[in-house]
Scaffold this motif. Sequence first.
Motif, PDB file in Angstrom:
ATOM      1  N   PHE A  92       0.843  -1.189   0.000  1.00 50.66           N
ATOM      2  CA  PHE A  92       0.000   0.000   0.000  1.00 50.66           C
ATOM      3  C   PHE A  92       0.882   1.243   0.000  1.00 50.66           C
ATOM      4  N   MET A  93       0.515   2.230  -0.790  1.00 48.74           N
ATOM      5  CA  MET A  93       1.138   3.544  -0.663  1.00 48.74           C
ATOM      6  C   MET A  93       0.208   4.383   0.184  1.00 48.74           C
ATOM      7  N   VAL A  94       0.672   4.745   1.367  1.00 51.41           N
ATOM      8  CA  VAL A  94      -0.169   5.425   2.348  1.00 51.41           C
ATOM      9  C   VAL A  94       0.224   6.888   2.445  1.00 51.41           C
ATOM     10  N   ALA A  95      -0.735   7.691   2.847  1.00 49.80           N
ATOM     11  CA  ALA A  95      -0.511   9.124   3.048  1.00 49.80           C
ATOM     12  C   ALA A  95      -0.643   9.429   4.528  1.00 49.80           C
ATOM     13  N   SER A  96       0.382  10.051   5.090  1.00 45.91           N
ATOM     14  CA  SER A  96       0.351  10.474   6.481  1.00 45.91           C
ATOM     15  C   SER A  96       0.455  11.990   6.540  1.00 45.91           C
ATOM     16  N   THR A  97       0.393  12.516   7.740  1.00 42.98           N
ATOM     17  CA  THR A  97       0.493  13.971   7.890  1.00 42.98           C
ATOM     18  C   THR A  97       1.876  14.478   7.519  1.00 42.98           C
ATOM     19  N   ALA A  98       2.883  13.601   7.575  1.00 41.04           N
ATOM     20  CA  ALA A  98       4.254  14.028   7.299  1.00 41.04           C
ATOM     21  C   ALA A  98       4.636  13.793   5.853  1.00 41.04           C
ATOM     22  N   ASN A  99       4.437  12.570   5.365  1.00 38.20           N
ATOM     23  CA  ASN A  99       4.895  12.255   4.015  1.00 38.20           C
ATOM     24  C   ASN A  99       4.185  11.001   3.524  1.00 38.20           C
ATOM     25  N   LEU A 100       4.620  10.521   2.364  1.00 39.77           N
ATOM     26  CA  LEU A 100       4.094   9.290   1.805  1.00 39.77           C
ATOM     27  C   LEU A 100       4.999   8.126   2.177  1.00 39.77           C
ATOM     28  N   GLY A 101       4.436   6.940   2.238  1.00 39.98           N
ATOM     29  CA  GLY A 101       5.226   5.770   2.576  1.00 39.98           C
ATOM     30  C   GLY A 101       4.520   4.510   2.124  1.00 39.98           C
ATOM     31  N   PHE A 102       5.105   3.353   2.467  1.00 37.28           N
ATOM     32  CA  PHE A 102       4.550   2.082   2.040  1.00 37.28           C
ATOM     33  C   PHE A 102       4.313   1.164   3.226  1.00 37.28           C
ATOM     34  N   LYS A 103       3.252   0.378   3.120  1.00 34.29           N
ATOM     35  CA  LYS A 103       2.930  -0.686   4.055  1.00 34.29           C
ATOM     36  C   LYS A 103       2.766  -1.972   3.253  1.00 34.29           C
ATOM     37  N   VAL A 115      -8.936 -10.226  10.651  1.00 32.09           N
ATOM     38  CA  VAL A 115      -8.174  -8.980  10.784  1.00 32.09           C
ATOM     39  C   VAL A 115      -6.777  -9.229  10.220  1.00 32.09           C
ATOM     40  N   THR A 116      -6.296  -8.303   9.399  1.00 30.18           N
ATOM     41  CA  THR A 116      -4.971  -8.420   8.786  1.00 30.18           C
ATOM     42  C   THR A 116      -4.081  -7.299   9.296  1.00 30.18           C
ATOM     43  N   GLU A 117      -2.846  -7.629   9.613  1.00 30.10           N
ATOM     44  CA  GLU A 117      -1.905  -6.616  10.088  1.00 30.10           C
ATOM     45  C   GLU A 117      -0.973  -6.203   8.960  1.00 30.10           C
ATOM     46  N   ALA A 118      -0.806  -4.896   8.802  1.00 33.16           N
ATOM     47  CA  ALA A 118       0.126  -4.362   7.805  1.00 33.16           C
ATOM     48  C   ALA A 118       1.352  -3.800   8.521  1.00 33.16           C
ATOM     49  N   PHE A 119       2.488  -3.888   7.838  1.00 34.29           N
ATOM     50  CA  PHE A 119       3.751  -3.476   8.433  1.00 34.29           C
ATOM     51  C   PHE A 119       4.431  -2.427   7.553  1.00 34.29           C
ATOM     52  N   ASP A 120       5.271  -1.631   8.207  1.00 38.57           N
ATOM     53  CA  ASP A 120       6.047  -0.636   7.463  1.00 38.57           C
ATOM     54  C   ASP A 120       6.980  -1.338   6.481  1.00 38.57           C
ATOM     55  N   LEU A 121       7.158  -0.717   5.338  1.00 40.53           N
ATOM     56  CA  LEU A 121       8.021  -1.271   4.304  1.00 40.53           C
ATOM     57  C   LEU A 121       8.968  -0.179   3.826  1.00 40.53           C
ATOM     58  N   ARG A 367     -18.498  -6.178   2.000  1.00 41.59           N
ATOM     59  CA  ARG A 367     -18.069  -5.818   3.356  1.00 41.59           C
ATOM     60  C   ARG A 367     -16.635  -5.298   3.316  1.00 41.59           C
ATOM     61  N   TYR A 368     -16.372  -4.371   4.251  1.00 46.63           N
ATOM     62  CA  TYR A 368     -15.031  -3.832   4.373  1.00 46.63           C
ATOM     63  C   TYR A 368     -14.121  -4.861   5.043  1.00 46.63           C
ATOM     64  N   LEU A 369     -12.840  -4.863   4.665  1.00 49.91           N
ATOM     65  CA  LEU A 369     -11.848  -5.727   5.279  1.00 49.91           C
ATOM     66  C   LEU A 369     -11.024  -4.922   6.280  1.00 49.91           C
ATOM     67  N   ASP A 370     -10.773  -5.540   7.426  1.00 49.53           N
ATOM     68  CA  ASP A 370     -10.029  -4.860   8.488  1.00 49.53           C
ATOM     69  C   ASP A 370      -8.532  -5.083   8.318  1.00 49.53           C
ATOM     70  N   VAL A 371      -7.808  -3.981   8.131  1.00 46.61           N
ATOM     71  CA  VAL A 371      -6.351  -4.025   8.031  1.00 46.61           C
ATOM     72  C   VAL A 371      -5.798  -3.074   9.077  1.00 46.61           C
ATOM     73  N   THR A 372      -5.132  -3.617  10.090  1.00 48.24           N
ATOM     74  CA  THR A 372      -4.570  -2.781  11.137  1.00 48.24           C
ATOM     75  C   THR A 372      -3.185  -2.290  10.730  1.00 48.24           C
ATOM     76  N   GLY A 373      -2.803  -1.168  11.294  1.00 45.16           N
ATOM     77  CA  GLY A 373      -1.474  -0.639  11.022  1.00 45.16           C
ATOM     78  C   GLY A 373      -1.378   0.182   9.754  1.00 45.16           C
ATOM     79  N   VAL A 374      -2.506   0.419   9.089  1.00 44.59           N
ATOM     80  CA  VAL A 374      -2.486   1.218   7.873  1.00 44.59           C
ATOM     81  C   VAL A 374      -3.697   2.153   7.881  1.00 44.59           C
ATOM     82  N   GLY A 375      -3.437   3.436   7.621  1.00 42.08           N
ATOM     83  CA  GLY A 375      -4.511   4.406   7.526  1.00 42.08           C
ATOM     84  C   GLY A 375      -4.993   4.527   6.096  1.00 42.08           C
ATOM     85  N   PRO A 376      -5.559   5.670   5.743  1.00 42.07           N
ATOM     86  CA  PRO A 376      -5.985   5.862   4.347  1.00 42.07           C
ATOM     87  C   PRO A 376      -4.807   5.686   3.389  1.00 42.07           C
ATOM     88  N   TYR A 377      -5.040   4.964   2.320  1.00 42.11           N
ATOM     89  CA  TYR A 377      -3.970   4.742   1.364  1.00 42.11           C
ATOM     90  C   TYR A 377      -4.411   5.206  -0.020  1.00 42.11           C
TER      91      TYR A 377
END
Length: 411
Positions: A92-103, A115-121, A367-377
Amino acid sequence: MEFEEDEDLPQHPKRSKPANPVHFPSISVLPIPNLPAELIIEILLKLPVKSLVKFRSVSKSWIELISSPHFVKTHLLLSGSNKNYTHHGVTFMVASTANLGFKVCSLRALLYHPVTEAFDLDYPGKNPDDHPRLVGSINGLICLAIRILHGFDDLYLWNPSIRKYKKLPSYTLNLNRRDCEVRLDDFNFGFAYDEFQDDYKVVGIFPIYRRGRLCRVEVNIYSLKSNSWRRIDDFQGRELLYGPAKFVNDKLHWTAWGRDVISFDLADEKWSEVEQPSCFKGCEFLKLGMFGSDLSAFCNYARTHVDVWVMTDYGVKESWTKMFTVKSPDDSTGIFYPPILMSNEGEILLQFGSRFTKYNPKDDLIRYLDVTGVGPYIEAEIYVKSLVCPFFTGETTNAPTTEAEITQTRD
């Protein structure tokens, strides 16, 4: 960053021995008591990339085997065809308040876990001032375009599974007049694999303006084998192409401003228009995708529903088939995006707004899928975990400016 395989889930059934067993006659495998070399190779081919990377340190013969082109291609074929998706990931390419990044998360977990857990990449070229975007993924390689501050895009070929990447050489544009200008936001790239040449290629599309008006569209192609760019004939269309491009049937595909679908053939380097149903012109938002190995199109209508079409026989207009219609959730006004994938149970995985959803055609429920550790992407890409190296076999791997290994840690 690494994430674990889904060992708690049922594994795929035992495979019968292939009619044409895989042989590696030029490589001697370190013998194990009571296990013939052919059986060792067959076992290794079924292991995940994470384990194979570790096993390369067992002996010189094992690193030669696991790094050999024949082994890499055979392992890729087996992993990519595994319909339980134990060898696939989602980035995932995610958008945070600071910058863009990947999960990143496991595709199998996304499909089958509550529930699925996403990690920083960590990704190559990471810098707080840069703006990365996904170009595409093929055979486990991900192509990234990173907009550097006050400059053109830097391009990378990156295999997150083996933590290796290559920064591509810079491209140059033919701006031979003082009044010529470019708009960086209009640059577009496509990532492709030329099977005939056994070569990975990046196609760059660069609109050139003069006095504020589009005057031509320059096209350049990068070849991993030659590690160089070359210019080809300009794209003659007068509409901007929008990505990300989809690679189907040895061609790259983009949508144009007027809802046209434009293709570029790697073999003859010619452009053409893909015929499509007339209803594509009337949809509010057209987005290309892949359904299995077929070209697909998402036709969103007034943010109420999406029709998903698939070209079941490439190049035949009449083969465009409306596979299903998905209603937008009542609590949102977003639109549907690729990627799209069908599970073994017939449920459809697709992206709605900045979240993944699963649609069941049998009861018409979503239905929506639950992915923890990742905000709006912003973007998501499914990739197969592979041993494919992001630099050509003849290249050295110790040049820090072009190829490198990323040290990734799990938070």
